[in-house]
Design an enzyme around this catalytic site. Structure first.
Site, short mmCIF file in Angstrom:
data_model
loop_
_atom_site.label_atom_id
_atom_site.label_comp_id
_atom_site.label_asym_id
_atom_site.label_seq_id
_atom_site.Cartn_x
_atom_site.Cartn_y
_atom_site.Cartn_z
CD GLU A 228 -2.58 1.29 2.86
OE1 GLU A 228 -1.48 0.02 3.78
OE2 GLU A 228 -3.78 1.54 3.26
CE LYS B 122 -7.29 0.76 3.33
NZ LYS B 122 -5.90 1.22 4.04
CB CYS C 113 -4.60 -2.31 4.17
SG CYS C 113 -3.42 -2.46 5.44
#
Ligand code: ACM
Length: 241
Positions: free
Chosen positions: A38, A109, A142
């Site tokens: 990330e 995200k 993540c």
């Protein structure tokens, strides 16, 4: 299909230095698909949005993305990488799928972790699966791991491999991803970073242990916590079908 990850320690704010290091390491490997962590080139622990905007790039005008595409052309492989994205006055914690043909997909995200909410806009792109080399690739980033619906959504779209750029600071994800792979019958590749990031507002230690998991939940490989590691192995994506 030869798939893997590169686990390393980006230096905060040194985008060209980090990019140079990644390009140099990846220039020496043979693979089909590599996953990077990330926010792979900027580092993670931003103070605020202003600081993100200083380092983020618009992927349509980014020299970092251009050099990664050039690398994919030269090496004939595909990359999934975390990317600190700027679009006008917005900034996103994003992930890109890049190949010889260029930027294939960008995902923003959905589930921002902790202080990320002070630094990034919420993701506004749908979860999506893309086919490369006859293999269906999904991306999540993540903390998306916590929400079982993310992996399930990608699996329902037919994903064979979930690519999972990460900057993990807690220790629960790696074990949980065995279940995410098993319950959805997908491979997962979690590419985490290592090292300590010391900033004026605090410090974070990342947990490493990047890993590749089979559709039956078997851990095929897990890296050490605090060592840089490039790892590539052969998998058969049809085992996920
Ligand atoms: C995280 O989502 N970087 C923990």
């Amino acid at each position: 299909m030869r798939v893997g990850f590169y686990q390393y320690k980006p230096v905060f704010g040194k985008v060209s230095k980090n990019l140079k290091k990644v390009v140099s390491v990846l220039s020496n490997i043979e693979a089909d698909l590599i996953v990077l962590p990330e926010l792979a080139f900027t580092g993670y622990y931003f103070r605020d949005r202003k600081e993100v905007l200083q380092h983020a790039e618009d992927p349509t005008k980014s020299s970092s993305i251009d050099s990664l595409i050039a690398l994919c052309r030269e090496k004939k492989f595909y990359l999934v990488s975390g990317f600190t994205e700027k679009r006008k006055d917005k900034c996103f914690n994003s992930s890109v799928l890049i190949g010889p043909e260029g930027l294939i997909h960008l995902y923003r995200k959905l589930h921002l972790f902790n202080t990320e909410k002070n630094c990034f806009d919420e993701g506004d792109t749908p979860l999506q699966v893309n086919t490369v080399m006859d293999c269906k690739i999904g991306m999540m980033i993540c903390f998306d791991w916590v929400f079982a619906e993310v992996s399930r959504n990608l699996a329902l779209q037919g994903a064979d491999i979930i690519c999972h750029p990460s900057n993990l600071v807690l220790s629960y994800c790696q074990q949980t991803m065995l279940t995410r792979s098993l319950e959805n019958r997908v491979f997962s590749i979690t590419a985490n970073r290592t090292g300590l990031e010391k900033r004026p507002h605090g410090e974070l230690k990342f947990t490493g242990k990047s890993q590749i998991v089979a559709p039956n939940g078997d851990l095929l490989y897990r890296a050490a916590s605090q060592r840089e590691n490039i790892y590539i192995m052969d998998i058969d994506p049809s085992n996920a079908r």
